[in-house]
Scaffold this motif. Structure first.
Motif, short mmCIF file in Angstrom:
data_model
loop_
_atom_site.label_atom_id
_atom_site.label_comp_id
_atom_site.label_asym_id
_atom_site.label_seq_id
_atom_site.Cartn_x
_atom_site.Cartn_y
_atom_site.Cartn_z
N ASP A 13 0.88 -1.17 0.00
CA ASP A 13 0.00 0.00 0.00
C ASP A 13 0.92 1.22 0.00
OD1 ASP A 13 -1.60 2.15 0.58
OD2 ASP A 13 -2.63 1.21 2.29
N HIS A 20 -8.40 5.06 2.51
CA HIS A 20 -7.78 3.74 2.29
C HIS A 20 -8.63 2.87 1.36
CE1 HIS A 20 -4.69 4.13 5.46
NE2 HIS A 20 -5.62 4.71 6.21
N ASP A 54 -6.65 -0.46 -1.56
CA ASP A 54 -5.55 0.51 -1.62
C ASP A 54 -4.18 -0.16 -1.82
OD1 ASP A 54 -5.30 -0.67 0.85
OD2 ASP A 54 -5.51 1.17 2.02
N GLN A 96 2.99 4.19 2.89
CA GLN A 96 2.75 3.66 4.25
C GLN A 96 3.35 2.28 4.50
OE1 GLN A 96 -1.65 3.35 4.90
NE2 GLN A 96 -1.30 1.16 4.96
#
Ligand code: F6R
Ligand code: MG
Ligand code: MG
Length: 367
Positions: A13, A20, A54, A96
């Motif tokens: 992701d 998200h 995501d 992330q």
């Protein structure tokens, strides 16, 4: 000895659109450009880029074997470049899942999820790649068990001589970081004693007992354990080879007709049903869920990925989707109560230490 082909599915992701819930088309385009260059340079035989929610999914074939440094570096650099693009669009949570600053030989333990297998391509090689969002690798345990060990799911275990001998399951203990192999049907009860604990023991791979042929490989990474703190759910991937002495395509898909409860959903801290959906419905928007799974079917042809076919885009799964919605509705009514909310030490988000500290003096000891 015929050439072996390696199938690597590496995902991360690197930014959500919106929140998200999905991925931005520009990110997918960027990843395709990067992998296309690698195909021209002959590092890759073929590739397919997609997303599940995501998560950006890189599906690659090559002849370099598993855990190959060049292929892993290609995936890592692709995620880094896509993160730059995500930052320009201010996509949510850009980068992330990239937990390290620099690549160091292998993407394992750096954040992305990886499922890989190497094998000699058969006369015809049907493959299904499952990709899930808003859940964790423990979500695969029940369906993979059913595909390769449950005769009520897989008729071939009883009536196909080529698979009647059973399968060997490689199980990972993610807390102790070790693996064990268990043979079915003889050790089925031992296997279930482990994998019933979906947050600790996970199926990493499955092999046919008669000749050791690999049937399945799953990502077993736990972002939360890698990072030592919450950095996002470790949405998993799974590769399954089908037919001719392995479970048939229909036997591989059948377990998802039952939307079983998995960990994930909102803030990675809830139980919810996993919903099998078509590619364009892999956009978990209700309470950041319900958790989704997509299935991309391919025929391999000398390493070329012929496909994908969108395997859950079938009215045969309508009932599972409806049931998943009903279960989601039911369990959502529990709000902050278990068993909707995960037990305290399984939650990805918690305010408990702060609350405990604040309230410490107000607890009165009973005799
Ligand atoms: C679950 C997930 C989301 C987020 C939630 C809060 O795996 O990714 O449910 O946890 O949307 O996100 P933040 O904390 O980024 O606002
Ligand atoms: Mg995200
Ligand atoms: Mg995700």
């Amino acid at each position: 000895m015929p050439d072996k082909i390696t199938l690597s599915v590496i995902k991360a992701d690197i930014g959500g659109y919106v929140g998200h819930s999905s991925s931005h088309p520009q990110i997918l385009k960027k990843a395709e450009e990067r992998l296309d260059k690698a195909r021209h340079k002959k590092l890759l035989v073929d590739f397919y880029v997609t997303h599940c929610g995501d998560d950006l999914e890189l599906i690659m074939t090559h002849r370099k074997g598993t855990e190959d440094q060049e292929v892993h570096e290609l995936a890592w650099n692709t995620f880094v470049q896509c993160t730059e693009e995500a930052k320009k669009l201010k996509l949510y949570g850009a980068g992330q899942d990239l937990l390290k600053d620099a690549f160091s030989g292998n993407v394992k333990g750096m954040g992305p999820g990886i499922a890989e297998m190497e094998f000699v391509e058969r006369k015809s090689e049907p493959i299904i790649i499952f990709m899930a969002d808003k859940t964790s690798p423990g979500a695969w345990s029940m369906p993979v068990f059913r595909m390769f060990a449950d005769p009520f799911n897989t008729a071939g275990l009883i009536i196909d001589t080529n698979m009647h001998g059973g399968f060997v399951f490689e199980v990972m203990d993610i807390k102790e970081n070790k693996t064990i192999r268990l043979s079915c049907p003889e050790e089925m009860y031992d296997l279930l004693a482990f994998i019933g604990s979906i947050n600790r023991f996970m199926i990493k791979a499955v092999y046919r007992k008669s000749d050791g042929e690999i049937g399945a490989a799953a990502s077993t990474d736990r972002l939360s354990l890698i990072a030592g703190k919450y950095v996002g759910k470790d949405d998993p991937v799974l590769i399954v080879r089908c037919q001719s002495g392995l479970p048939a395509v229909g036997e591989v898909l059948e377990p998802f007709a039952f939307p079983h409860l998995v960990e994930g959903f909102m803030r990675g801290s809830h139980h919810g049903p996993i919903m099998p959906v078509s590619f364009d419905q892999s956009t978990p928007s209700r309470f950041d869920g319900p958790p989704r799974v997509i299935a991309a079917g391919f025929q391999l042809a000398d390493g070329r990925l012929i496909g994908p076919r969108d395997m859950f885009d079938d009215p045969g799964f309508d009932l599972a989707r409806q049931k998943a919605n009903e279960i989601a509705d039911y369990i959502r009514h529990h709000g902050p109560f278990e068993p909707h909310r995960l037990p305290m030490d399984e939650m990805e988000y918690t305010t408990m230490p702060d609350i405990m500290k604040k309230m410490e003096d107000r607890f009165q000891k009973l005799d």
